[in-house]
Design an enzyme around this catalytic site. Structure first.
Site, PDB file in Angstrom:
ATOM      1  CB  CYS A 120      -0.995   0.135   1.083  1.00  0.00           C
ATOM      2  SG  CYS A 120      -2.216  -1.384   1.019  1.00  0.00           S
ATOM      3  CG  HIS A 261      -3.079   3.379   1.676  1.00  0.00           C
ATOM      4  ND1 HIS A 261      -3.565   2.958   0.344  1.00  0.00           N
ATOM      5  CD2 HIS A 261      -3.402   2.434   2.502  1.00  0.00           C
ATOM      6  CE1 HIS A 261      -4.104   1.655   0.731  1.00  0.00           C
ATOM      7  NE2 HIS A 261      -3.871   1.349   1.930  1.00  0.00           N
ATOM      8  CG  ASN A 291      -6.852  -1.004   0.584  1.00  0.00           C
ATOM      9  OD1 ASN A 291      -5.912  -0.450  -0.341  1.00  0.00           O
ATOM     10  ND2 ASN A 291      -6.198  -1.312   1.768  1.00  0.00           N
TER      11      ASN A 291
HETATM   12  O1  UT7 Z   1      -4.053  -1.044   3.288  1.00  0.00           O
HETATM   13  C1  UT7 Z   1      -3.025  -1.589   4.098  1.00  0.00           C
HETATM   14  C2  UT7 Z   1      -3.336  -1.639   5.465  1.00  0.00           C
HETATM   15  N1  UT7 Z   1      -4.568  -2.122   5.795  1.00  0.00           N
HETATM   16  C3  UT7 Z   1      -5.162  -1.549   6.771  1.00  0.00           C
HETATM   17  O2  UT7 Z   1      -4.943  -0.335   7.184  1.00  0.00           O
HETATM   18  C4  UT7 Z   1      -6.704  -2.026   7.415  1.00  0.00           C
HETATM   19  C5  UT7 Z   1      -6.289  -2.082   8.870  1.00  0.00           C
HETATM   20  N2  UT7 Z   1      -7.591  -2.711   9.529  1.00  0.00           N
HETATM   21  C6  UT7 Z   1      -8.683  -2.374   9.568  1.00  0.00           C
HETATM   22  O3  UT7 Z   1      -9.129  -1.513   8.705  1.00  0.00           O
HETATM   23  C7  UT7 Z   1      -9.933  -2.974  10.261  1.00  0.00           C
HETATM   24  O4  UT7 Z   1      -9.276  -3.589  11.260  1.00  0.00           O
HETATM   25  C8  UT7 Z   1     -10.674  -3.862   9.816  1.00  0.00           C
HETATM   26  C9  UT7 Z   1     -11.839  -3.029   8.939  1.00  0.00           C
HETATM   27  C10 UT7 Z   1     -10.014  -4.685   9.126  1.00  0.00           C
HETATM   28  C11 UT7 Z   1     -11.620  -4.526  10.718  1.00  0.00           C
HETATM   29  O5  UT7 Z   1     -12.201  -3.440  11.585  1.00  0.00           O
HETATM   30  P1  UT7 Z   1     -12.076  -3.612  13.308  1.00  0.00           P
HETATM   31  O6  UT7 Z   1     -12.963  -2.747  13.783  1.00  0.00           O
HETATM   32  O7  UT7 Z   1     -10.651  -3.662  13.514  1.00  0.00           O
HETATM   33  O8  UT7 Z   1     -12.897  -5.142  13.556  1.00  0.00           O
HETATM   34  P2  UT7 Z   1     -12.438  -6.353  14.286  1.00  0.00           P
HETATM   35  O9  UT7 Z   1     -10.914  -6.921  13.500  1.00  0.00           O
HETATM   36  O10 UT7 Z   1     -11.878  -5.827  15.625  1.00  0.00           O
HETATM   37  O11 UT7 Z   1     -13.483  -7.252  14.207  1.00  0.00           O
HETATM   38  C12 UT7 Z   1     -14.616  -7.084  14.881  1.00  0.00           C
HETATM   39  C13 UT7 Z   1     -15.688  -7.934  14.850  1.00  0.00           C
HETATM   40  C14 UT7 Z   1     -15.191  -9.408  14.829  1.00  0.00           C
HETATM   41  O12 UT7 Z   1     -16.166 -10.379  15.415  1.00  0.00           O
HETATM   42  P3  UT7 Z   1     -15.820 -10.790  16.944  1.00  0.00           P
HETATM   43  O13 UT7 Z   1     -14.471 -11.613  16.869  1.00  0.00           O
HETATM   44  O14 UT7 Z   1     -15.796  -9.514  17.711  1.00  0.00           O
HETATM   45  O15 UT7 Z   1     -17.066 -11.957  17.338  1.00  0.00           O
HETATM   46  C15 UT7 Z   1     -15.087 -10.043  13.359  1.00  0.00           C
HETATM   47  O16 UT7 Z   1     -15.091 -11.384  13.176  1.00  0.00           O
HETATM   48  O17 UT7 Z   1     -16.196  -7.875  13.324  1.00  0.00           O
HETATM   49  C16 UT7 Z   1     -15.999  -9.209  12.814  1.00  0.00           C
HETATM   50  N3  UT7 Z   1     -16.259  -8.851  11.424  1.00  0.00           N
HETATM   51  C17 UT7 Z   1     -17.015  -8.813  10.543  1.00  0.00           C
HETATM   52  N4  UT7 Z   1     -18.417  -8.597  10.839  1.00  0.00           N
HETATM   53  C18 UT7 Z   1     -19.178  -8.545   9.773  1.00  0.00           C
HETATM   54  C19 UT7 Z   1     -14.930  -9.103  10.645  1.00  0.00           C
HETATM   55  N5  UT7 Z   1     -15.069  -8.861   9.184  1.00  0.00           N
HETATM   56  C20 UT7 Z   1     -16.536  -8.590   9.392  1.00  0.00           C
HETATM   57  C21 UT7 Z   1     -17.555  -8.417   8.464  1.00  0.00           C
HETATM   58  N6  UT7 Z   1     -18.752  -8.116   8.371  1.00  0.00           N
HETATM   59  N7  UT7 Z   1     -17.057  -8.156   7.114  1.00  0.00           N
END
Ligand code: UT7
Length: 337
Positions: A120, A261, A291
């Site tokens: 990225c 980004h 992204n």
């Molecule tokens: O470009 C390269 C660099 N990449 C980035 O900068 C991305 C960085 N990461 C992020 O943007 C975020 O961490 C995400 C968007 C990927 C995830 O958001 P989050 O608020 O950090 O969610 P999380 O990973 O803490 O997940 C929260 C919950 C989990 O459920 P449990 O374990 O709490 O029951 C996930 O399983 O949300 C769940 N989850 C989803 N639920 C519905 C993860 N993906 C999804 C989804 N739909 N698509």
């Protein structure tokens, strides 16, 4: 005529061209593919839809179109290019490089070319490389391409990743100009390989053998430790922007446009807040493009040019963070002197 006096040129960013696939993949469609909701995706990321290329269509297809578009806007012939740098993690092939395919497709008869792999942060890295070639007098005109076909490395059964990514490509023409004129003022780059495993495509090179077990695990696809990457991204994006501006004795008041980004709206907003930038000074297109890895910054530059926010003389701060981990920023004034 571009300046090419060794050690005395400035790298001017004079035009941006883009190409994106026609097909839109909406959150509503993803709701039917994995256990997710439009509400979750929008509130956690800001993404509403992403563009998806037809399966098997290589990045060069978009890169050549973006390059043609960029050169037409700049009024520069492909035969006048000295070099082509393609930042990507999803080139057509490992060999030949996509830059070579673009060189041929554009008819850039005297240009050399190579691909640059920095996820990225690839576009900022490619722009910094082009700047070094131009400032040192080793080239006068370089096409800097950032593009990715992320749909080729995304597992559409994995809700953690498949909602995040899209396909697209952008190209910026970088040309030698007078040393006191517009162009790249400075850049700053960082790496932290210790956290490399937190955002990885396990079977994408010599270390990962794509056997039946690996295929069954989906090791040919992007794997991300989302929360770890998220926390690092928020910290590093703001840090590198402040460090670069500080080194130049500048503040957020000296930034007309932050072009970040586009990984997550919840990463971009705190970065802008730390710099004291109003939302009108921040380019956001993650809602429509998601992204696109190395393409996010040139796609955002093109959007800002189209809506009149990016004009000759605009003071622009680029910032990116991604897999590696790698992050960087670049401060420039847009356009030809
Ligand atoms: O470009 C390269 C660099 N990449 C980035 O900068 C991305 C960085 N990461 C992020 O943007 C975020 O961490 C995400 C968007 C990927 C995830 O958001 P989050 O608020 O950090 O969610 P999380 O990973 O803490 O997940 C929260 C919950 C989990 O459920 P449990 O374990 O709490 O029951 C996930 O399983 O949300 C769940 N989850 C989803 N639920 C519905 C993860 N993906 C999804 C989804 N739909 N698509």
């Amino acid at each position: 005529m571009p300046h090419s006096v060794r050690g005395r040129a400035r790298a001017q960013c004079i035009a941006v061209g883009t190409a994106v696939p026609e097909r839109r993949l909406t959150n509503a469609e993803l709701e039917k593919m994995v256990d997710t909701t439009d509400e979750w995706i929008v509130s956690r990321t800001g993404i509403r839809e992403r563009r998806i290329a037809p399966p098997g269509q290589g990045l060069s297809h978009l890169a050549i179109a973006a390059g043609k578009n960029c050169l037409a806007q700049a009024g520069v012939a492909a035969s006048d290019l000295d070099g082509i740098i393609v930042a990507t993690i999803t080139g057509d092939y490992v060999m030949p490089s996509t830059a070579n395919l673009v060189q041929h497709g554009l008819g850039a008869t005297k240009a050399w070319g190579f691909d640059l792999l920095n996820a990225c942060n690839g576009f900022v890295a490619a722009l910094s490389a082009a700047t070094a070639y131009i400032e040192s007098g080793h080239a006068s005109r370089i096409l800097v391409v950032g593009g990715d076909i992320m749909s080729s490395v995304v597992d559409y059964r994995d809700r953690n990743t498949c909602i995040l990514f899209g396909d697209g490509c952008g190209a910026v023409l970088v040309e030698a100009g007078p040393p006191e004129g517009r162009g790249v003022v400075d850049f700053e780059m960082h790496s932290d390989g210790a956290a490399g495993g937190d955002l990885i495509i396990p079977c994408s090179g010599s270390a990962g053998i794509l056997n039946a077990e690996a295929l069954a695990r989906g090791d040919q696809y992007v794997k991300q430790n989302g929360i770890v990457v998220f926390q690092q991204a928020i910290r590093r994006m703001a840090e590198v922007c402040e460090s670069l501006l500080g080194r130049l004795s500048l503040t957020g008041a000296d930034v007309d446009l932050l072009v970040p980004h586009q990984a997550n709206k919840r990463i971009i907003e705190p970065t802008a807040k730390r710099l004291g930038l109003a939302s009108s000074k921040v380019v956001l297109n993650i809602d429509r493009m998601a992204n696109t890895t190395a393409a996010t910054i040139p796609l955002a530059l093109a959007d800002a040019a189209a809506d009149g926010r990016l004009v000759p003389g605009s003071r622009v701060l680029l910032a990116a963070f991604g897999g590696g981990l790698t992050w960087g920023a670049c401060y420039l004034t847009w356009g030809r002197t």
